[in-house]
Scaffold this motif. Structure first.
Motif, mmCIF file in Angstrom:
data_model
loop_
_atom_site.group_PDB
_atom_site.id
_atom_site.type_symbol
_atom_site.label_atom_id
_atom_site.label_comp_id
_atom_site.label_asym_id
_atom_site.label_seq_id
_atom_site.Cartn_x
_atom_site.Cartn_y
_atom_site.Cartn_z
ATOM 1 N N GLN A 14 12.748 88.664 30.130
ATOM 2 C CA GLN A 14 12.503 87.303 30.620
ATOM 3 C C GLN A 14 12.400 87.280 32.145
ATOM 4 N N VAL A 15 13.238 88.073 32.808
ATOM 5 C CA VAL A 15 13.182 88.135 34.271
ATOM 6 C C VAL A 15 11.882 88.794 34.714
ATOM 7 N N LEU A 16 11.519 89.907 34.079
ATOM 8 C CA LEU A 16 10.269 90.592 34.420
ATOM 9 C C LEU A 16 9.058 89.700 34.150
ATOM 10 N N ALA A 17 9.134 88.880 33.115
ATOM 11 C CA ALA A 17 8.015 88.038 32.703
ATOM 12 C C ALA A 17 7.895 86.764 33.538
ATOM 13 N N ASP A 18 8.853 86.514 34.428
ATOM 14 C CA ASP A 18 8.816 85.341 35.295
ATOM 15 C C ASP A 18 8.323 85.779 36.671
ATOM 16 N N PRO A 19 7.051 85.547 36.990
ATOM 17 C CA PRO A 19 6.527 86.060 38.254
ATOM 18 C C PRO A 19 7.250 85.497 39.477
ATOM 19 N N TRP A 20 7.799 84.302 39.364
ATOM 20 C CA TRP A 20 8.478 83.683 40.504
ATOM 21 C C TRP A 20 9.805 84.369 40.829
ATOM 22 N N MET A 21 10.294 85.215 39.926
ATOM 23 C CA MET A 21 11.513 85.992 40.180
ATOM 24 C C MET A 21 11.223 87.288 40.931
ATOM 25 N N TYR A 22 9.980 87.696 41.018
ATOM 26 C CA TYR A 22 9.594 88.976 41.619
ATOM 27 C C TYR A 22 10.245 89.224 42.980
ATOM 28 N N PRO A 23 10.190 88.268 43.917
ATOM 29 C CA PRO A 23 10.803 88.539 45.227
ATOM 30 C C PRO A 23 12.332 88.614 45.170
ATOM 31 N N SER A 24 12.920 88.163 44.090
ATOM 32 C CA SER A 24 14.381 88.217 43.962
ATOM 33 C C SER A 24 14.886 89.608 43.627
ATOM 34 N N TRP A 25 14.079 90.399 42.964
ATOM 35 C CA TRP A 25 14.558 91.727 42.580
ATOM 36 C C TRP A 25 13.772 92.879 43.199
ATOM 37 N N VAL A 26 12.551 92.636 43.671
ATOM 38 C CA VAL A 26 11.751 93.705 44.279
ATOM 39 C C VAL A 26 12.099 93.819 45.759
ATOM 40 N N VAL A 27 12.625 94.956 46.145
ATOM 41 C CA VAL A 27 13.018 95.192 47.534
ATOM 42 C C VAL A 27 11.782 95.184 48.425
ATOM 43 N N GLY A 28 11.829 94.379 49.464
ATOM 44 C CA GLY A 28 10.720 94.279 50.407
ATOM 45 C C GLY A 28 9.852 93.066 50.189
ATOM 46 N N ALA A 29 9.765 92.583 48.946
ATOM 47 C CA ALA A 29 8.977 91.378 48.674
ATOM 48 C C ALA A 29 9.783 90.178 49.160
ATOM 49 N N SER A 30 9.204 89.402 50.057
ATOM 50 C CA SER A 30 9.959 88.299 50.645
ATOM 51 C C SER A 30 9.620 86.935 50.059
ATOM 52 N N ARG A 31 8.424 86.793 49.517
ATOM 53 C CA ARG A 31 8.057 85.506 48.915
ATOM 54 C C ARG A 31 6.866 85.706 47.991
ATOM 55 N N LEU A 32 6.733 84.784 47.051
ATOM 56 C CA LEU A 32 5.586 84.766 46.149
ATOM 57 C C LEU A 32 4.713 83.596 46.559
ATOM 58 N N ARG A 33 3.418 83.854 46.727
ATOM 59 C CA ARG A 33 2.517 82.823 47.195
ATOM 60 C C ARG A 33 1.685 82.198 46.080
ATOM 61 N N ASP A 34 1.352 82.987 45.046
ATOM 62 C CA ASP A 34 0.469 82.460 44.011
ATOM 63 C C ASP A 34 0.505 83.392 42.808
ATOM 64 N N VAL A 35 0.151 82.851 41.655
ATOM 65 C CA VAL A 35 0.053 83.632 40.417
ATOM 66 C C VAL A 35 -1.327 83.382 39.833
ATOM 67 N N GLU A 36 -2.034 84.464 39.520
ATOM 68 C CA GLU A 36 -3.354 84.389 38.875
ATOM 69 C C GLU A 36 -3.220 84.908 37.459
ATOM 70 N N GLY A 37 -3.732 84.186 36.504
ATOM 71 C CA GLY A 37 -3.699 84.640 35.117
ATOM 72 C C GLY A 37 -2.359 84.353 34.467
ATOM 73 N N SER A 38 -2.176 84.949 33.310
ATOM 74 C CA SER A 38 -0.958 84.724 32.510
ATOM 75 C C SER A 38 -0.021 85.919 32.637
ATOM 76 N N TRP A 39 0.801 85.888 33.662
ATOM 77 C CA TRP A 39 1.795 86.942 33.878
ATOM 78 C C TRP A 39 2.740 86.971 32.698
ATOM 79 N N PRO A 40 3.067 88.087 32.114
ATOM 80 C CA PRO A 40 2.766 89.458 32.497
ATOM 81 C C PRO A 40 1.663 90.099 31.652
#
Length: 144
Positions: A14-40
């Motif tokens: 569920q965490v991996l499938a939520d693109p808005w969580m990406y910057p919370s767990w990926v080291v170096g990613a500071s923010r999410l700007r947009d999502v294209e398509g149906s992640w994941p």
């Protein structure tokens, strides 16, 4: 690189499938700007920034393959080092799960560096990413 997690694999997914969580767990990613398509789903893309303000670089990560709820393959762009192929695997393991993250730099300046330089950096980064991912999933599952 792997980490055991007290949360079941379905919650990790569920965490991996939520693109808005990406910057919370990926080291170096500071923010999410947009999502294209149906992640994941394969072909979906997230647009993220790397670094800290005011030194932010805009990049994106694309889903190469998705086999819910156990495997997600990503093509991650992370300037200035280049691009990496990242395979995330989630396996149920007793009362929790085992999360595995394999990252290989495939393009850019990082791909030309010797493994003796790159491997320790990737190991440090991915250890922390797995720790963050596990803590988020455990928090969602009420397992802290």
């Amino acid at each position: 690189m792997s980490r055991r997690c007290k949360a079941p694999g379905s919650v990790v997914w569920q965490v991996l499938a939520d693109p808005w969580m990406y910057p919370s767990w990926v080291v170096g990613a500071s923010r999410l700007r947009d999502v294209e398509g149906s992640w994941p789903q394969a072909g979906a893309r997230i647009h993220h920034s790397v670094g800290a303000w005011p030194l932010l670089l805009d990049d994106h990560t694309e889903v190469v393959e998705s086999h819910a709820p156990t495997e997600l393959t990503l093509q991650a762009k992370g300037r200035p080092l280049g691009e990496a192929l990242v395979v995330m695997r989630v396996d149920d393991d007793g009362d929790g799960s085992l999360i595995t993250m394999d990252e290989t730099i495939v393009r850019g300046p990082g791909a030309t560096l010797p493994d003796s330089v790159v491997d320790p950096l990737i190991a440090w980064r991915n250890t922390e990413a797995l720790r963050r991912l596990g803590l988020i999933a455990e928090g969602r599952a009420g397992e802290r």
